[in-house]
Write a protein that holds these residues in place. Structure first.
Motif, short mmCIF file in Angstrom:
data_model
loop_
_atom_site.label_atom_id
_atom_site.label_comp_id
_atom_site.label_asym_id
_atom_site.label_seq_id
_atom_site.Cartn_x
_atom_site.Cartn_y
_atom_site.Cartn_z
N ASN B 116 25.45 43.31 -13.17
CA ASN B 116 25.48 42.57 -12.56
C ASN B 116 24.45 41.58 -12.61
O ASN B 116 23.93 40.27 -12.50
N VAL B 117 23.22 41.72 -13.39
CA VAL B 117 22.38 40.90 -13.47
C VAL B 117 22.37 40.01 -14.49
O VAL B 117 22.83 38.47 -13.99
N PHE B 118 24.11 40.47 -15.81
CA PHE B 118 24.40 39.20 -15.77
C PHE B 118 25.52 38.71 -15.28
O PHE B 118 25.62 37.13 -15.15
N MET B 126 22.84 30.72 -14.76
CA MET B 126 21.51 30.83 -16.16
C MET B 126 22.59 30.75 -17.64
O MET B 126 23.97 31.73 -16.62
N GLY B 127 22.02 30.38 -18.03
CA GLY B 127 23.62 30.72 -19.88
C GLY B 127 22.97 32.67 -19.96
O GLY B 127 22.79 32.86 -19.26
N ARG B 128 24.49 32.67 -20.68
CA ARG B 128 24.23 34.12 -21.01
C ARG B 128 23.05 34.64 -22.26
O ARG B 128 21.95 35.20 -21.64
N ARG B 133 17.51 36.53 -22.90
CA ARG B 133 16.09 36.70 -22.80
C ARG B 133 14.67 37.31 -21.95
O ARG B 133 13.82 37.96 -22.01
N LYS B 134 15.77 36.47 -19.96
CA LYS B 134 14.57 37.81 -19.55
C LYS B 134 14.67 38.89 -18.72
O LYS B 134 14.99 39.11 -17.83
N ALA B 169 15.16 35.42 -9.10
CA ALA B 169 13.37 34.68 -9.17
C ALA B 169 13.26 34.04 -10.72
O ALA B 169 12.09 33.71 -11.40
N PHE B 170 14.27 34.49 -11.65
CA PHE B 170 13.65 34.05 -12.74
C PHE B 170 14.74 32.78 -13.13
O PHE B 170 14.79 32.81 -14.35
#
Lengths: 320, 397
Positions: B116-118, B126-128, B133-134, B169-170
């Motif tokens: 889910n984060v991805f 956001m790019g993969r 990285r985050k 948030a990131f």
């Protein structure tokens, strides 16, 4: 309310209370918002956001098999199961339709594959905007991504069903003919057609939910209107509209039309399925004329489907 | 047109209409409408949810949207985030938008936290590689290191919220739109979220913040826009707008038609004991003249609120409530409020506390102005929500 100009930071500090009487009842006509989504600009934006589409497709594909014990194996198993049913059932109805010597199971499976992709796209892609409305109301990437990612998943499942197709060739001791190299072209026509109609249907379903009820009926009717289980040659190449006379078995004069070509324009799936059979199974040239009108028809579906979609996307987030 | 810097928002005369609630697209309703239209009695098929909204925000500024439910805040945010389109007017938003609108909406229940984060990261633009990285930071912030490989449907509501918020948030957008996302999650996490939002703003991101929680609005925004019934009622520095808004909410609250209870209020007044103006730190005397139908043991409450029915502090006293007219005098030893407009609320319930209807329902009796210094602000990103203790002396005659 008075404007808070950007270049006057001093004014920004002040509290501005609106004089409610200055607000008109309706906005003036000159500021009414018109949604403009130029065709090529939209396509460019879509292309720039293709990553999102892939990610969503991956999500659906993974989620599909997530809690199944056999997991991804189902992607192969279910088309194989279909195949077994095919061989069992259709080995008994060989004489149902003339198939130019092709085993009927093979003949029909090609049609079913094409049809499954189309029906799957239309069925799940058509309602993609509704199933994803939660996400749609919160994110702002192009809305086409939803129906299209669904089609990607359906497409992936179709590609997997090439495995049972190969098995069928082995079972009947045949090999695909050299002319199979043409098949990708036919598939492109089918995809273009499917994308166009799916985009149109998905955007219209949001406007009118009745369509969601009618769609399964149309799809189950469509399989019989398309040469999936019957040969395309049932449609005459020459249909005599009026005039002319029959002389020694030949029709002379008058106006006649190529009904296959007309059919192809309306339903490009017909020539597509027929051409795959002609090249892959028989090894002859496809009938070019219906194929050309099919390509033209598919392109029309795509352009108009996309235009309809873009026109209605204004209120997707409001009413989906 | 000159190119505007990233993070700029310009909203000019924006209007938005929604289909009227009355025109349900059912066949029967359509037929009814058709017949009405033929007889010229049709009502307009829409209503305005935003009328003539103007404002602009420069890069790095933070602005709050406040207003009661249904005032158009979320619709305005949706227009800003280009999720939906305005019906009229112009809305220019320059830069990458990060929208925290219902943070759990992008999560897929069947996928694991990691997947889910991805997924959500990609959906938010956001790019993969950026997500990879985050990833650790996100998981750590969400406090989900142990659960990240579990399917999200087995997460609690709070865990889903934390995951959703952390991903958004990131994002490092130019413009961050936040809509009432802190309503779930415990106090610690809320504080963490506010701090994170503060960090984002300090890094130069423009913030548009929607919340009913005025304390958090004051904590995170320089400016505020008050929407009421589809129009902008006021705009300006957060404190001023919030005060106006509170006053209005207060007026509405006192207009709410409640069962007043059996005790009648004949007179209510508030003054400083020394006879001077009411001001911070003064001794405050509350004098109520009431009428009770019968003698009873009762619990008396007096509280001071600003804007809402929820008091900043309450003092109470129990004793005998005499029959007939009587007077209650309550001396608050110390008025712990800054300059502002306040309401005095009161209630009388049975004693010991039971399920009986109160003798006097919690209601505002009188409002007053307090002089004194301005309120001191907590540091950016910190909510001031301190319970206050006030000593009091009571007299019931």
């Amino acid at each position: 309310m008075t404007d808070l100009a950007v270049d006057q930071p001093g004014r920004r500090e002040a509290l501005v209370v609106t004089d409610l009487s200055t607000i008109p009842a309706e906005p003036s006509d000159d500021i009414v918002y018109e949604h403009r989504a130029p065709f090529f600009a939209s396509v460019r934006t879509l292309w720039a956001n293709r990553e999102i589409m892939y990610t969503l497709a991956e999500r659906d594909f993974r989620a599909q098999y997530k809690q199944a014990v056999l997991g991804l194996a189902w992607a192969v198993l279910s088309p194989v199961a279909t195949l077994v049913i095919f061989v069992l059932v259709f080995s008994h109805v060989k004489k149902a339709f003339p198939t130019d010597g092709i085993p009927y199971a093979l003949f029909a499976f090609v049609g079913i594959m094409c049809w499954t992709f189309f029906a799957g796209s239309l069925g799940s892609g058509g309602s993609a905007l509704l199933t994803n409305k939660g996400l749609m109301a919160k994110t702002q990437f192009p809305r086409e991504c939803f129906p299209l990612e669904t089609m990607l998943v359906v497409g992936l499942n179709t590609v997997i069903s090439f495995i049972p197709l190969t098995l069928l060739f082995v079972i009947f001791g045949r090999a695909p003919k050299v002319a199979t190299v043409w098949v990708p072209l036919f598939m492109v026509i089918e995809v273009v057609f499917a994308v166009g109609i799916t985009l149109a249907v998905s955007s219209l379903i949001v406007q009118m939910r009745d369509l969601a009820q009618v769609l399964p009926i149309i799809i189950s009717l469509g399989i019989f209107m398309t040469p999936v289980i019957w040969p395309f040659s049932y449609i005459p190449t020459k249909y005599h509209l009026f005039g002319g006379t029959e002389v020694h078995g030949h029709w002379i004069g008058g106006i006649s039309i190529n009904l296959q070509a007309v059919y192809g324009f309306i339903n490009p799936l017909g020539p597509v399925i027929n051409s795959i059979r002609q090249t892959m199974l028989l090894g002859v040239h496809p009938s070019w004329w219906p194929l050309t009108t099919a390509a033209a028809g598919a392109l029309c579906y795509l352009v108009f489907g996309y235009k309809i979609f873009k026109r209605y996307e204004v209120n997707f987030a409001d009413i989906a | 047109m000159p190119t505007l810097p990233e993070g700029t928002i310009q909203v000019e005369r924006v209007w938005k209409k929604f289909r009227s609630d009355k025109t349900l697209p059912l066949f029967y309703d359509q037929m009814t409408r058709l017949s009405r239209r033929l007889t010229d009695r049709d009502e307009p098929g829409y209503r305005w949810v935003l009328k003539d909204v103007n404002f602009d925000v420069s890069p790095g500024e933070s602005m709050a949207l406040i207003g009661i439910n249904g005032s158009g805040k979320t619709t305005l945010l949706k227009i800003l985030s280009q999720v939906t389109y305005q019906s009229a007017g112009r809305c220019t938003v320059v830069g990458r938008i990060g929208a925290l609108l219902g943070v759990t909406a992008g999560l897929h229940p069947d996928l694991s936290g990691r997947e889910n984060v991805f997924l959500y990261g990609a959906v938010l633009g956001m790019g993969r590689d950026a997500i990879r990285r985050k990833f650790d930071t996100i998981v750590e912030f969400a406090e989900l290191s142990d659960a990240i490989d579990r399917q999200v449907k087995f997460f609690s509501m709070g865990m889903q919220m934390r995951l959703g918020f952390s991903i958004s948030a990131f994002l490092e957008p130019d413009i961050l739109l936040v809509d009432e996302v802190l309503s779930v999650g415990d106090a610690n996490f809320q504080q963490k979220c506010l701090q994170r939002i503060g960090e984002i703003v300090n890094n130069g991101t423009t913030l548009i913040y929607v919340s009913h929680d005025l304390a958090s609005v004051e904590a995170s925004c320089q400016r505020a826009l008050w929407l009421s019934n589809a129009v902008v009622r006021a705009a300006g520095p957060t404190k001023d707008v919030v005060t106006l808004y509170r006053t209005e909410v207060e007026q509405n609250a006192s207009r709410v038609n409640m069962e007043p209870g059996v005790v009648q209020v004949l007179k209510a007044e508030v003054r400083a004991t020394d006879g001077g103006p009411i001001r911070s730190e003064c001794e405050l005397e509350v004098r109520l003249v009431l009428n009770a139908p019968q003698e009873a043991m009762a619990n008396f409450f007096v509280g001071v609120s600003q804007g809402t029915a929820f008091p900043m502090f309450v003092v109470d006293h129990h004793g005998t409530m005499p029959e007939g007219d009587f007077e209650v005098v309550c001396k608050l030893g110390y008025l712990p409020v800054p300059r502002g407009h306040y309401s005095l609320w009161s209630a009388i319930t049975g004693y010991p506390r039971g399920k009986r209807d109160p003798y006097l329902t919690w209601q505002p009796l009188v409002s007053f102005e307090s002089f004194g210094p301005d309120r001191m602000d907590p540091p950016q990103g910190v909510m001031a929500l301190t319970p206050v203790y006030v000593g009091a002396q009571w007299e019931v005659n």
